[in-house]
Scaffold this motif. Sequence first.
Motif, mmCIF file in Angstrom:
data_model
loop_
_atom_site.group_PDB
_atom_site.id
_atom_site.type_symbol
_atom_site.label_atom_id
_atom_site.label_comp_id
_atom_site.label_asym_id
_atom_site.label_seq_id
_atom_site.Cartn_x
_atom_site.Cartn_y
_atom_site.Cartn_z
ATOM 1 N N VAL A 1 -11.137 17.208 59.708
ATOM 2 C CA VAL A 1 -10.324 18.055 58.835
ATOM 3 C C VAL A 1 -9.144 17.261 58.284
ATOM 4 N N ILE A 2 -9.001 17.309 56.962
ATOM 5 C CA ILE A 2 -7.887 16.660 56.286
ATOM 6 C C ILE A 2 -6.940 17.771 55.881
ATOM 7 N N SER A 3 -5.618 17.545 55.997
ATOM 8 C CA SER A 3 -4.778 18.621 55.514
ATOM 9 C C SER A 3 -3.616 18.097 54.690
ATOM 10 N N ARG A 4 -3.309 18.842 53.652
ATOM 11 C CA ARG A 4 -2.228 18.463 52.750
ATOM 12 C C ARG A 4 -1.479 19.719 52.360
ATOM 13 N N SER A 5 -0.201 19.570 52.073
ATOM 14 C CA SER A 5 0.550 20.744 51.672
ATOM 15 C C SER A 5 0.224 21.084 50.220
ATOM 16 N N CYS A 6 0.282 22.365 49.930
ATOM 17 C CA CYS A 6 -0.105 22.831 48.602
ATOM 18 C C CYS A 6 0.963 23.791 48.071
ATOM 19 N N LYS A 7 1.393 23.535 46.856
ATOM 20 C CA LYS A 7 2.388 24.425 46.247
ATOM 21 C C LYS A 7 1.675 25.570 45.522
ATOM 22 N N GLY A 8 2.439 26.471 44.966
ATOM 23 C CA GLY A 8 1.852 27.598 44.252
ATOM 24 C C GLY A 8 2.932 28.615 43.966
ATOM 25 N N LYS A 9 2.689 29.467 42.999
ATOM 26 C CA LYS A 9 3.656 30.517 42.670
ATOM 27 C C LYS A 9 2.929 31.842 42.606
ATOM 28 N N TRP A 10 3.569 32.874 43.103
ATOM 29 C CA TRP A 10 2.960 34.199 43.028
ATOM 30 C C TRP A 10 3.242 34.791 41.665
ATOM 31 N N ASN A 11 2.195 35.144 40.950
ATOM 32 C CA ASN A 11 2.357 35.796 39.657
ATOM 33 C C ASN A 11 2.236 37.300 39.882
ATOM 34 N N SER A 12 3.401 37.978 39.865
ATOM 35 C CA SER A 12 3.371 39.398 40.226
ATOM 36 C C SER A 12 2.791 40.250 39.093
ATOM 37 N N LYS A 13 2.812 39.710 37.865
ATOM 38 C CA LYS A 13 2.223 40.475 36.758
ATOM 39 C C LYS A 13 0.711 40.521 36.883
ATOM 40 N N VAL B 1 -5.826 22.006 46.371
ATOM 41 C CA VAL B 1 -5.671 23.254 45.611
ATOM 42 C C VAL B 1 -6.984 24.031 45.650
ATOM 43 N N ARG B 2 -8.095 23.296 45.538
ATOM 44 C CA ARG B 2 -9.390 23.982 45.631
ATOM 45 C C ARG B 2 -9.547 24.635 47.002
ATOM 46 N N ALA B 3 -9.095 23.905 48.047
ATOM 47 C CA ALA B 3 -9.180 24.470 49.405
ATOM 48 C C ALA B 3 -8.299 25.714 49.530
ATOM 49 N N ALA B 4 -7.095 25.655 48.936
ATOM 50 C CA ALA B 4 -6.183 26.806 49.010
ATOM 51 C C ALA B 4 -6.819 28.020 48.342
ATOM 52 N N LYS B 5 -7.479 27.798 47.214
ATOM 53 C CA LYS B 5 -8.122 28.909 46.504
ATOM 54 C C LYS B 5 -9.223 29.539 47.361
ATOM 55 N N GLN B 6 -9.961 28.705 48.093
ATOM 56 C CA GLN B 6 -11.009 29.242 48.973
ATOM 57 C C GLN B 6 -10.398 30.062 50.110
ATOM 58 N N LYS C 1 0.454 23.688 54.703
ATOM 59 C CA LYS C 1 -0.594 22.686 54.793
ATOM 60 C C LYS C 1 -1.945 23.384 54.806
ATOM 61 N N VAL C 2 -2.833 22.914 53.946
ATOM 62 C CA VAL C 2 -4.151 23.514 53.828
ATOM 63 C C VAL C 2 -5.181 22.525 54.359
ATOM 64 N N GLY C 3 -5.996 22.976 55.333
ATOM 65 C CA GLY C 3 -7.005 22.098 55.909
ATOM 66 C C GLY C 3 -8.322 22.207 55.159
ATOM 67 N N TYR C 4 -9.024 21.082 55.032
ATOM 68 C CA TYR C 4 -10.323 21.126 54.366
ATOM 69 C C TYR C 4 -11.204 19.968 54.830
#
Length: 873
Positions: A750-762, A781-786, A799-802
Amino acid sequence: MEWEGRMCIVSGSYQSIDSPSPRTVVELWCRAEEGHSVLLLVHGLRPYFDIAVRGAPDHEYLPDLESVREIAEVMEVSEPVMKWTRHGVKRHWRVYADQPYSVRRLRKKLEDWEVTSADIPFQNRLMLDLDLGPHISARGDVLWAGERAPGAVKNSSNTDLQLAEETVVKEGGSGIYPVDMILSCNLGGLSRTEPFAAPFVTFSFDLETSIATNRILCAAAVIDRAGKRSEHQFRGEEREIMEGLTALVREQDPDFVTGYNIDNFDLPRMEERAEVISPRPKYTRSPLFGWGRVPMKEGEGKRIFPTRQQNRVWRIPGRIPMDAWWQARQTLRPQRESLRYVSQLLWPEDDDMRKLDVDASKMDEEWASRPDVVMEYCVRDTHLPLDILGHLKAIARKEALASVSLTTVETAANGTTSQWIDSLVMRLADKELIAVPMTNAGPRKRDQIAGGYVHEVEPGMEPWVVVLDFKSMYPSIMISNNICSTTLVTNEDDDKSHSVSPTTGTRYKSKEEMNGLVPRLLEDLMGKRDLYKRGMEEAQERNDSVEAFLLDQLQYAVKILMNSFYGVFASSFYRFTHPDLGASITEWARHNIKEIISQVEEGGNEVIYSDTDSIFVKSPVDSGAPTNRSEDPMISKEWEKAKEETLEFGDELASRFTREGAELEFETALSAFFSHGAKKRYVGRVVWPREEMLIRGYEVRRTDSFDLLSETMTEMFEMLLDGNTQGAVDMTKLAIDEIRGGDVDPSRLVISRSCKGKWNSKKNEWDFDSVYANPDGLPYVRAAKQRIAAGLQFTPGMKVGYVITKPEGGDKKLGVKAWLVDEIGGEPPEYDTDYYAKRMAKSLGRVTEAFGQGEKELLDGARPKGQKSLLDF
DNA sequence: GCCTCGGAAGTC
DNA sequence: CTGGGACTTCCGAGGC
């Protein structure tokens, strides 16, 4: 009734009273040494700031003070006081405002003046003016006392609640605060005391929520009162759960609020559900989420709720939110950040702590079918954050930092480095009549200043090396060269004797002419640290472990604080900074270390490596000296001799190059040093003062590596340092064969890296496009989406593991599968054998290249081509 | 397929 | 909005 005692200031605020005449009362939320909480209402401090005529001093000029006095919010303008400014010593008039909140408006109205000391929160002003730290002694009148107040006070205090409330309001307070004792005092009733460990109360909580509707299904909380825990469970209607939690907070009155990932999950969810249940007016939500340490009444509509400014830390008036996730992340830097992973890391032997008995991604079904198990799981996850904070000594460390920086515990815990330093610099500036400039708003672009010097490193192995480093290098440079914004010489004609920085020639006044604020503070801190350290040793000797622990925390906090100075003064926005300051500090650092390097080399000793404040020198032992102990007594004897010679050499170098204000310390002795030739990447076998292996920079240290690579590399380094290069290469080849064979447990990949992102409340979804130029080009980012698609939590920065899998459908990019096994179980993905074999070979090959076996040779493996795996032998 | 470049993260 | 820079590595995009 009068009461006096020692306490620790958790947090502060103020109340403005407008009639009959304006006055301001400071509120200090404290924890008393005896265990009860105290709210202090402090009288007698008036809001003020200073004004001076802009530009160079002109003592003849008569400014129009009358028009200042005529401004409605101005209560008084005092006689002038001479204060030092960058433009010279000038007259400063103190302007008293009606209320702290008027100061911002007054700054605008007084734009033609030079306004100083005008951006200091009122509660901080109190601590500065009375020279208080967090630990104080307070004497005052008891206005109200609750059940947990000391017996004598409780019995003689006002039992009529309404009468008590009237008294508190008359004394400038807001009403009956949810604390154990309310005290009214004057400035004279407060004084600083020696630091002690306050018996803080901590509230830990956890929510289980519906994935389908976001509704809170159940909650648990644990109160830790100076080490004693009580457990609380909440189920039923959502409103009842939230009211139960809120009643518990108000009744138990904690100083700290914790939990795992509360900043990004539990607190926002409480806020959101309170709004759903009780839309408006907002104040009607206070029984649901009124955690602020203020009376529950309409006038407190703002302070009663926890709040968070745009993506920043949460504030709970009077209390300190402290997320165990964030604390663990900061101090442990775990490869993955789930609560399971962190508790496994801290308590590997304790399996009960993290039995995976609830599938968090199917919470609705779990809650419907076995609520008792979910509840048990929830309770356990409420204890763990307390265990984590205890293990990290998080609270004790914040209290110690508050004590050395002389701030509230809240500022130490959730404030910024510039706030800690402000606290010390401003109180000295006030004492020395130096005007305190404002922090300038708005981003100011400036050229980057040059940093530390890093020496080239040759690839390969070096036997017997000593490592020396400068003790507190940047602080020492600031002290010895008197570097401060108050000592910076800007006048070209000023030709007195100065300290002149080596390359740009920036000049600083001599200590005799003007001893800088910052050098004096640093000198004082250095002395304090030595004192604490000595005290700790003495406490250890007499087996006083409580005192030794306290002093250890204090000396460590001083270290942290000292090291923060350079960063703040090298920043572009700090109030006392100037771009030349940061630049000259690093200039001197580069100059000093390069000077030593050349002197060492002139003396006939080889410098192997150097980074900023450290220097690695080859020890002049016999070229044939063994680097390892051996069964053979002759060889062992030679090894001992080499070690002894190396220690002598290290001591000799340290004393030869130590100067006044630049202490070079002999830090470690290595029997072997290796680098593949890249800066900041090396390993060493330490033989003194401890025996251990030292690894810096290599993949072993990185969270975006994977366990198998880290383990193989560590083992390889062990063998290399033992002199067994062939064994290291063979072992590495076997490991690569094994990974290519496909038989490796995927959890080790498992590799892990931190991933940013913003919540779009609209759109009600996570947005990665505004943060990344090409989000789908980034594996994490692909891992975070999954992860998000699977119904699991996502937090910006987590950190998101993948695991890398074979590319699908002719895609050129790597295949990516999020690692969800820790959280929801299930089958692990099938990994891309070629990718992992190649990445292992690349990383390890970089190292073995030094022995003639590079990436290609490693990939060829230990086996003939075509054979499937070692198991086929 | 090889190379360079830029974006991004991580470590010291 | 509110400590710094030096350095390495990984990955994808894009040119040839």
